[in-house]
Design a protein around this motif. Structure first.
Motif, PDB file in Angstrom:
ATOM      1  N   GLY A  28     -45.254 -27.006-116.307  1.00  0.00           N
ATOM      2  CA  GLY A  28     -44.333 -25.953-116.700  1.00  0.00           C
ATOM      3  C   GLY A  28     -43.173 -25.674-115.780  1.00  0.00           C
ATOM      4  O   GLY A  28     -42.382 -24.755-116.021  1.00  0.00           O
ATOM      5  N   GLU A  29     -42.994 -26.469-114.711  1.00  0.00           N
ATOM      6  CA  GLU A  29     -41.842 -26.277-113.835  1.00  0.00           C
ATOM      7  C   GLU A  29     -41.237 -27.625-113.456  1.00  0.00           C
ATOM      8  O   GLU A  29     -41.939 -28.637-113.416  1.00  0.00           O
ATOM      9  CB  GLU A  29     -42.221 -25.484-112.580  1.00  0.00           C
ATOM     10  N   PRO A  30     -39.916 -27.652-113.191  1.00  0.00           N
ATOM     11  CA  PRO A  30     -39.258 -28.916-112.850  1.00  0.00           C
ATOM     12  C   PRO A  30     -39.889 -29.567-111.624  1.00  0.00           C
ATOM     13  O   PRO A  30     -40.215 -28.888-110.650  1.00  0.00           O
ATOM     14  CB  PRO A  30     -37.810 -28.492-112.567  1.00  0.00           C
ATOM     15  N   VAL A  31     -40.046 -30.887-111.682  1.00  0.00           N
ATOM     16  CA  VAL A  31     -40.590 -31.619-110.541  1.00  0.00           C
ATOM     17  C   VAL A  31     -39.618 -31.543-109.368  1.00  0.00           C
ATOM     18  O   VAL A  31     -40.021 -31.326-108.219  1.00  0.00           O
ATOM     19  CB  VAL A  31     -40.859 -33.087-110.921  1.00  0.00           C
ATOM     20  N   LEU A  32     -38.337 -31.724-109.647  1.00  0.00           N
ATOM     21  CA  LEU A  32     -37.304 -31.650-108.614  1.00  0.00           C
ATOM     22  C   LEU A  32     -36.487 -30.379-108.804  1.00  0.00           C
ATOM     23  O   LEU A  32     -35.906 -30.161-109.872  1.00  0.00           O
ATOM     24  CB  LEU A  32     -36.389 -32.875-108.686  1.00  0.00           C
ATOM     25  N   GLN A  33     -36.446 -29.544-107.773  1.00  0.00           N
ATOM     26  CA  GLN A  33     -35.713 -28.284-107.835  1.00  0.00           C
ATOM     27  C   GLN A  33     -34.686 -28.266-106.705  1.00  0.00           C
ATOM     28  O   GLN A  33     -35.049 -28.333-105.537  1.00  0.00           O
ATOM     29  CB  GLN A  33     -36.676 -27.099-107.726  1.00  0.00           C
ATOM     30  N   ILE A  34     -33.418 -28.199-107.085  1.00  0.00           N
ATOM     31  CA  ILE A  34     -32.325 -28.243-106.115  1.00  0.00           C
ATOM     32  C   ILE A  34     -31.492 -26.974-106.242  1.00  0.00           C
ATOM     33  O   ILE A  34     -31.082 -26.599-107.335  1.00  0.00           O
ATOM     34  CB  ILE A  34     -31.435 -29.489-106.345  1.00  0.00           C
ATOM     35  N   SER A  35     -31.241 -26.310-105.116  1.00  0.00           N
ATOM     36  CA  SER A  35     -30.400 -25.115-105.110  1.00  0.00           C
ATOM     37  C   SER A  35     -29.415 -25.193-103.953  1.00  0.00           C
ATOM     38  O   SER A  35     -29.686 -25.833-102.935  1.00  0.00           O
ATOM     39  CB  SER A  35     -31.256 -23.847-104.990  1.00  0.00           C
ATOM     40  N   GLY A  36     -28.256 -24.557-104.128  1.00  0.00           N
ATOM     41  CA  GLY A  36     -27.227 -24.598-103.095  1.00  0.00           C
ATOM     42  C   GLY A  36     -26.268 -25.761-103.245  1.00  0.00           C
ATOM     43  O   GLY A  36     -25.414 -25.982-102.386  1.00  0.00           O
ATOM     44  N   ARG A  37     -26.407 -26.517-104.326  1.00  0.00           N
ATOM     45  CA  ARG A  37     -25.553 -27.678-104.581  1.00  0.00           C
ATOM     46  C   ARG A  37     -25.462 -27.882-106.093  1.00  0.00           C
ATOM     47  O   ARG A  37     -26.442 -27.654-106.812  1.00  0.00           O
ATOM     48  CB  ARG A  37     -26.157 -28.930-103.944  1.00  0.00           C
ATOM     49  N   GLN A  38     -24.306 -28.303-106.567  1.00  0.00           N
ATOM     50  CA  GLN A  38     -24.152 -28.516-107.998  1.00  0.00           C
ATOM     51  C   GLN A  38     -25.046 -29.665-108.465  1.00  0.00           C
ATOM     52  O   GLN A  38     -25.119 -30.715-107.842  1.00  0.00           O
ATOM     53  CB  GLN A  38     -22.704 -28.832-108.352  1.00  0.00           C
ATOM     54  N   THR A  39     -25.732 -29.443-109.567  1.00  0.00           N
ATOM     55  CA  THR A  39     -26.543 -30.488-110.180  1.00  0.00           C
ATOM     56  C   THR A  39     -26.025 -30.766-111.583  1.00  0.00           C
ATOM     57  O   THR A  39     -25.224 -30.007-112.133  1.00  0.00           O
ATOM     58  CB  THR A  39     -28.028 -30.074-110.252  1.00  0.00           C
ATOM     59  N   TYR A  40     -26.506 -31.863-112.179  1.00  0.00           N
ATOM     60  CA  TYR A  40     -26.003 -32.302-113.481  1.00  0.00           C
ATOM     61  C   TYR A  40     -27.173 -32.600-114.415  1.00  0.00           C
ATOM     62  O   TYR A  40     -28.277 -32.941-113.965  1.00  0.00           O
ATOM     63  CB  TYR A  40     -25.138 -33.550-113.303  1.00  0.00           C
ATOM     64  N   PRO A  41     -26.946 -32.489-115.720  1.00  0.00           N
ATOM     65  CA  PRO A  41     -28.008 -32.799-116.687  1.00  0.00           C
ATOM     66  C   PRO A  41     -28.430 -34.261-116.576  1.00  0.00           C
ATOM     67  O   PRO A  41     -27.631 -35.131-116.226  1.00  0.00           O
ATOM     68  CB  PRO A  41     -27.346 -32.519-118.043  1.00  0.00           C
ATOM     69  N   THR A  42     -29.695 -34.522-116.844  1.00  0.00           N
ATOM     70  CA  THR A  42     -30.212 -35.888-116.792  1.00  0.00           C
ATOM     71  C   THR A  42     -30.795 -36.274-118.150  1.00  0.00           C
ATOM     72  O   THR A  42     -31.141 -35.426-118.960  1.00  0.00           O
ATOM     73  CB  THR A  42     -31.317 -36.014-115.723  1.00  0.00           C
ATOM     74  N   THR A  43     -30.899 -37.568-118.366  1.00  0.00           N
ATOM     75  CA  THR A  43     -31.508 -38.078-119.601  1.00  0.00           C
ATOM     76  C   THR A  43     -32.496 -39.172-119.235  1.00  0.00           C
ATOM     77  O   THR A  43     -32.494 -39.698-118.119  1.00  0.00           O
ATOM     78  CB  THR A  43     -30.451 -38.654-120.554  1.00  0.00           C
ATOM     79  N   GLY A  44     -33.329 -39.540-120.200  1.00  0.00           N
ATOM     80  CA  GLY A  44     -34.253 -40.639-119.970  1.00  0.00           C
ATOM     81  C   GLY A  44     -35.381 -40.278-119.022  1.00  0.00           C
ATOM     82  O   GLY A  44     -35.668 -39.109-118.764  1.00  0.00           O
ATOM     83  N   HIS A  45     -36.008 -41.326-118.489  1.00  0.00           N
ATOM     84  CA  HIS A  45     -37.166 -41.156-117.609  1.00  0.00           C
ATOM     85  C   HIS A  45     -37.001 -41.959-116.324  1.00  0.00           C
ATOM     86  O   HIS A  45     -36.510 -43.089-116.343  1.00  0.00           O
ATOM     87  CB  HIS A  45     -38.447 -41.643-118.295  1.00  0.00           C
ATOM     88  N   LEU A  46     -37.450 -41.355-115.223  1.00  0.00           N
ATOM     89  CA  LEU A  46     -37.642 -42.050-113.956  1.00  0.00           C
ATOM     90  C   LEU A  46     -39.056 -41.684-113.504  1.00  0.00           C
ATOM     91  O   LEU A  46     -39.266 -40.775-112.699  1.00  0.00           O
ATOM     92  CB  LEU A  46     -36.611 -41.618-112.908  1.00  0.00           C
TER      93      LEU A  46
END
Length: 362
Positions: A46-64
């Motif tokens: 129920g929560e994002p695996v990678l959480q980044i704050s303090g820097r601009q992030t962008y939408p992602t698609t697909g799987h890694l």
């Protein structure tokens, strides 16, 4: 009783006896099978695996997707029947027990070691990802451990930042021992430090701690000889320019490093790394972005393909084993560094699959 009936009865009794013996007699083996696979770009519990704050992030698609291996516990006694079944099954591997738990290591000890390796892999993944993006990361020397019963106990603490020893600035862990051993056992040595609590507060605010304190410790003799020691092990810590948290429970070991690093790069990059494709992979990673080999590659391939992966980023040193038994529909992509991985992903986005670095059986 007719001879034929007697023969069949005797054969049945022998078979039953062999099965009972096989079930009752433990063998020194353990089993590996495909474990869960998690999309580093997605969510877990129920929560994002990678959480980044303090820097601009962008939408992602697909799987890694990072991949895992499930193993039997250290205290589990496999019997002969289970071992034979595991050898014959395609989706499991039976290995000597000592391969997974060497030197009589308990399951608790193994879990603790895996947790430490997992934590270190996260740090290296962050450093490697930011290095790939050209974002500077500050490195500092810290107290990694304090040995119980030594002069440093109670004077220095894990996480203390070491700025200098006897007034000489330290830039890497080896500098600490170099300065301490210039003293003779019984002599004092002065540490200039930023206490762990203050260092952590400054790191959280993405600032450099400025206030220091001096701690004088009387050295003692090492067990190996006349060398002076204080009883600490120095290590390296990193200060990131913004916050990166990796939230994933019940996973251990260092093998998710590459996929975490790529996930971070993807979230900090305007263009999608995957181009919407389902890509899985594995591999350790160091601070400089070098990808290292892992164990259980065959089981990770099966787990990835079962989850729907079409491409698998494979450490170069695991390529031969992976190529020897690749599930149908899964394409192996050989990588030795994070830079090679990002370039391979660029080729996949462009549809240039013919020139992808591939794995061979030799």
């Amino acid at each position: 009783m007719p001879r034929r009936t007697a023969t069949m009865l005797a054969s049945t009794l022998v078979l039953i006896t062999l099965l009972c013996v096989g079930v009752l007699i433990p063998v020194p083996y353990a089993e590996m099978s495909p474990g869960p696979t998690v999309n580093t770009l997605g969510e877990a519990r129920g929560e994002p695996v990678l959480q980044i704050s303090g820097r601009q992030t962008y939408p992602t698609t697909g799987h890694l997707n990072m991949t895992t291996v499930r193993v039997t516990g250290a205290d589990y006694n496999m019997n002969a029947v289970e071992a034979v079944y595991g050898w014959l099954a395609h989706d499991s591997v039976v290995v000597p027990h000592d391969t997974l738990y060497p030197d009589g290591k308990t399951e608790e000890e193994s879990s603790q070691e895996n947790a430490e390796e997992f934590s270190q892999s996260q740090e290296s993944a962050k450093v490697a990802a930011l290095g790939e993006l050209g974002i500077p990361v500050t490195t500092r020397v810290v107290v990694a451990t304090v040995v119980k019963g030594t002069p440093a106990e109670g004077r220095l603490h894990a996480g203390d930042v070491i700025r200098a020893v006897d007034g000489v600035a330290v830039k890497e862990p080896g500098d600490v021992a170099k300065q301490v051993t210039k003293r003779k056992p019984g002599q004092d040595v002065e540490f200039t430090i930023v206490p762990a609590k203050e260092a952590a507060a400054a790191e959280k605010a993405h600032k450099d701690a400025t206030e220091t304190k001096k701690v004088v410790i009387t050295t003692t003799k090492s067990k190996e000889g006349d060398r002076a020691i204080v009883g600490i092990q120095a290590g390296t810590d990193h200060v990131f320019p913004f916050t990166i948290d990796i939230k994933l429970a019940d996973v251990g070991g260092p093998s998710a490093g590459l996929m975490f690093a790529l996930g971070i790069v993807d979230k900090l990059t305007p263009e999608s790394l995957t181009g919407g494709k389902f890509i899985a992979g594995t591999g350790t990673i160091d601070d400089k972005g070098k990808v290292g080999p892992i164990g259980g590659i065959e089981m990770k391939l099966v787990g990835a393909r079962n989850a729907g992966a079409e491409y698998f980023l494979t450490p170069a040193e695991n390529c031969a084993a992976a190529a020897a038994d690749t599930p149908d529909g899964l394409t192996l992509v050989k990588v030795g560094t994070i830079d090679e991985a990002t370039k391979a992903l660029e080729q996949l986005r462009k549809g240039d699959t013919a020139s992808l670095p591939s794995c061979s059986k030799s």
